[in-house]
Design an enzyme around this catalytic site. Structure first.
Site, PDB file in Angstrom:
ATOM      1  N   GLY A 261       0.863  -1.283  -0.006  1.00 18.12           N
ATOM      2  CA  GLY A 261       0.066   0.021   0.256  1.00 18.12           C
ATOM      3  C   GLY A 261       0.840   1.215  -0.172  1.00 18.12           C
ATOM      4  O   GLY A 261       0.570   2.379  -0.705  1.00 18.12           O
TER       5      GLY A 261
ATOM      6  N   GLY B 121       0.761 -13.545   7.417  1.00 18.11           N
ATOM      7  CA  GLY B 121       0.875 -14.038   6.240  1.00 18.11           C
ATOM      8  C   GLY B 121      -0.207 -14.040   5.451  1.00 18.11           C
ATOM      9  O   GLY B 121      -1.166 -14.952   5.553  1.00 18.11           O
TER      10      GLY B 121
ATOM     11  N   ASP C 126       5.531 -10.113   6.008  1.00 22.17           N
ATOM     12  CA  ASP C 126       4.989 -11.241   5.342  1.00 22.17           C
ATOM     13  C   ASP C 126       6.220 -11.600   3.958  1.00 22.17           C
ATOM     14  O   ASP C 126       6.048 -12.586   3.721  1.00 22.17           O
ATOM     15  CB  ASP C 126       3.711 -11.039   4.460  1.00 22.17           C
ATOM     16  CG  ASP C 126       2.700 -10.913   5.358  1.00 22.17           C
ATOM     17  OD1 ASP C 126       3.032 -11.074   6.594  1.00 22.17           O
ATOM     18  OD2 ASP C 126       1.639 -10.431   4.961  1.00 22.17           O
TER      19      ASP C 126
HETATM   20  O1  F6P Z   1       0.548  -6.532   5.904  1.00 23.97           O
HETATM   21  C1  F6P Z   1       1.645  -7.193   6.811  1.00 23.97           C
HETATM   22  C2  F6P Z   1       0.751  -7.781   7.909  1.00 23.97           C
HETATM   23  O2  F6P Z   1       1.516  -8.267   8.792  1.00 23.97           O
HETATM   24  C3  F6P Z   1      -0.243  -9.076   7.343  1.00 23.97           C
HETATM   25  O3  F6P Z   1       0.105 -10.237   7.622  1.00 23.97           O
HETATM   26  C4  F6P Z   1      -1.258  -8.867   8.472  1.00 23.97           C
HETATM   27  O4  F6P Z   1      -2.469  -9.637   7.719  1.00 23.97           O
HETATM   28  C5  F6P Z   1      -1.538  -7.424   8.800  1.00 23.97           C
HETATM   29  O5  F6P Z   1      -0.348  -6.979   8.441  1.00 23.97           O
HETATM   30  C6  F6P Z   1      -2.163  -7.275   9.961  1.00 23.97           C
HETATM   31  O6  F6P Z   1      -2.041  -5.773  10.193  1.00 23.97           O
HETATM   32  P1  F6P Z   1      -2.873  -4.958  11.011  1.00 23.97           P
HETATM   33  O7  F6P Z   1      -3.425  -5.632  12.388  1.00 23.97           O
HETATM   34  O8  F6P Z   1      -2.205  -3.727  11.389  1.00 23.97           O
HETATM   35  O9  F6P Z   1      -4.119  -4.537  10.262  1.00 23.97           O
END
Ligand code: F6P
Length: 441
Positions: free
Chosen positions: A179, A252, A208
């Site tokens: 993003g 992940g 990830d």
């Molecule tokens: O995008 C990386 C990540 O670690 C994903 O594995 C996970 O789904 C997400 O972030 C969760 O992040 P948050 O709880 O901040 O939305």
């Protein structure tokens, strides 16, 4: 040169780098990186031979490293740094190494940190812009989180660019994932459209490890180490019960790299479930049948599931998070409940569920990750000072490289179900090569 991976520049590099490096072998000084130094993206000999036969050059990426001539006059340059998205071990190490390299290597005196992700570039939030100096970042390495704070989601591009203009920031480092790259790319495009000579250099950050063309991102080593320790706990719980299952959920979203690698780091795992490889619950090839068979020969089982695995078994989520990612169903809790229900007839069954996700991503980096953070930040600083823009730094085949942002947006790296990593997981766990009766070629 293969134009697909061309790195844009802000203009001619007319300034001699203040870094005192060598220019030739034998002078006992590390050399500047030549502008035409590149590494091939595909090292497979067959791919290279195909290009040689066709008289074309194999696709390659620009090599990272200090350039003999730079674009920015360090004493006049104002730099911005922003950290976005979810946490990842090593962010503070990256910030520190950026500041130290820019300040001590080039003599940049004006470095600013935007607070809480891209929101820090939107005056509406009224977050202060902080000054970053060697003194202020001296002790931040080896700590978890980000001293700048973070948030998900972009902000209006025009607003962010206005902020950069008002503060006269001519070089922006964005530390983030998918993003963040999309927004960084949009900022870069808009700056060009406005004719503004401001560089945008991204540093890949994702626990990830799913950025394409980047073999490893910082924080991943820490994630695997801590995930492996969670697996050890699950194993200890499982073997201490008369009939035990240890279930570990790891991060992940779309890619199971943490789960797969942690299972290789800790060989007590009997089953790994990743988003890339579908599985059935019921039926002869399904998960429950596999567990039944295991109960007949073993008294304990350790299962590792990546959060994005088996989403087709859960009610479909419609909403998205601020980064635009589809929200996931909780596969860990679902599997816990379903396995307990399905095997309720086994009176002595104990299932212990461990979800260390946020403990992992907020942890301090391992020494190996800290070393990596330094390299990647130094590579970004050198690229930025040379006027390179619209790019990210990465590592491929052991070399640090420059990757055009355009080639990274909307793309993600995946565990290849037909590749070496997954084969190694199957060989190590002894799990069936498939847990589904469908999707077989
Ligand atoms: O995008 C990386 C990540 O670690 C994903 O594995 C996970 O789904 C997400 O972030 C969760 O992040 P948050 O709880 O901040 O939305």
């Amino acid at each position: 040169m293969n134009d697909g991976f061309h790195i844009e520049t802000l203009g001619e590099t007319r300034i001699k780098s203040p870094i005192k490096l060598g220019t030739q072998p034998g002078d006992l000084l590390a050399d500047f990186t030549a502008e035409d130094a590149r590494v091939v993206t595909d090292t497979n000999i067959k791919a290279i031979q195909r290009h040689m036969a066709a008289g074309t050059e194999p696709p390659s990426l620009e090599l990272a490293g200090p350039r003999e001539h730079i674009y920015f006059e360090p004493s006049k340059l104002r730099v911005g740094i922003v950290t976005c998205g979810g946490l990842c071990p090593g962010i503070n190490d990256v910030i520190r190494a950026l500041v130290m390299t820019l300040h001590h290597g080039y003599g940049v005196a004006s470095i600013h940190g935007f607070k809480y992700g891209y929101a820090g570039l939107n005056p509406e939030y009224e977050y202060p812009v902080v000054d970053l100096s060697p003194a202020s970042v001296r002790d931040v390495h080896g700590t978890g989180g980000t001293i700048l704070g973070t948030s998900r989601g972009g902000q209006p591009i025009e607003v962010m660019i206005d902020t950069l203009e008002q503060l006269d920031i001519r070089l922006l480092f964005t530390i983030g994932g998918d993003g963040t790259f999309r927004a960084a790319h949009a900022i870069h495009e808009q700056l060009k459209a406005r004719g503004v000579k401001t560089g945008v250099v991204a540093i890949p950050k994702t626990i990830d490890n799913d950025i394409p063309m980047v073999e490893r991102t910082f924080g991943f080593d820490t994630a695997v180490a801590l995930a492996s320790s969670a697996i050890q706990s699950a194993h200890s719980e499982a073997i201490s019960a008369a009939s035990g299952i240890g279930l570990v959920k790891l991060m992940g979203r779309h890619a199971g790299f943490i789960a797969a690698n942690a299972a290789l780091a800790n060989r007590n795992v009997n089953l790994v479930l990743v988003p890339e490889v579908p599985f059935d619950l019921e039926g002869d090839s399904g998960l429950y049948r596999y567990l039944e068979k295991r109960f007949s020969k073993a008294k304990s089982t350790v299962i590792v599931v990546a959060e994005g695995a088996g989403q087709h078994h859960l009610p479909s989520e419609k909403s998205t998070d601020a980064s635009g990612n589809k929200k996931l169903g909780d596969i860990g809790t679902f599997l816990k409940q379903q396995i307990e229900k399905t095997f309720a007839y086994r009176k002595n069954l104990t299932l212990k569920y461990i979800d260390p996700s946020y403990m992992i991503r907020s942890a301090p980096p391992t020494p190996h990750d800290s070393i990596f953070c330094g390299y990647v930040a130094q590579a970004a600083a050198h690229a930025g000072m040379a006027g390179k823009t619209g790019m990210a730094v990465g590592r491929a085949h052991g070399a640090f490289t420059h990757i055009p942002l355009q080639t990274l947006v909307h793309k993600q790296k995946r565990v290849d179900p037909e590749g070496q990593l997954w084969l190694s997981v199957l060989e190590s766990t002894g799990q069936p090569f498939t847990l589904t009766s469908s999707n077989r070629g």
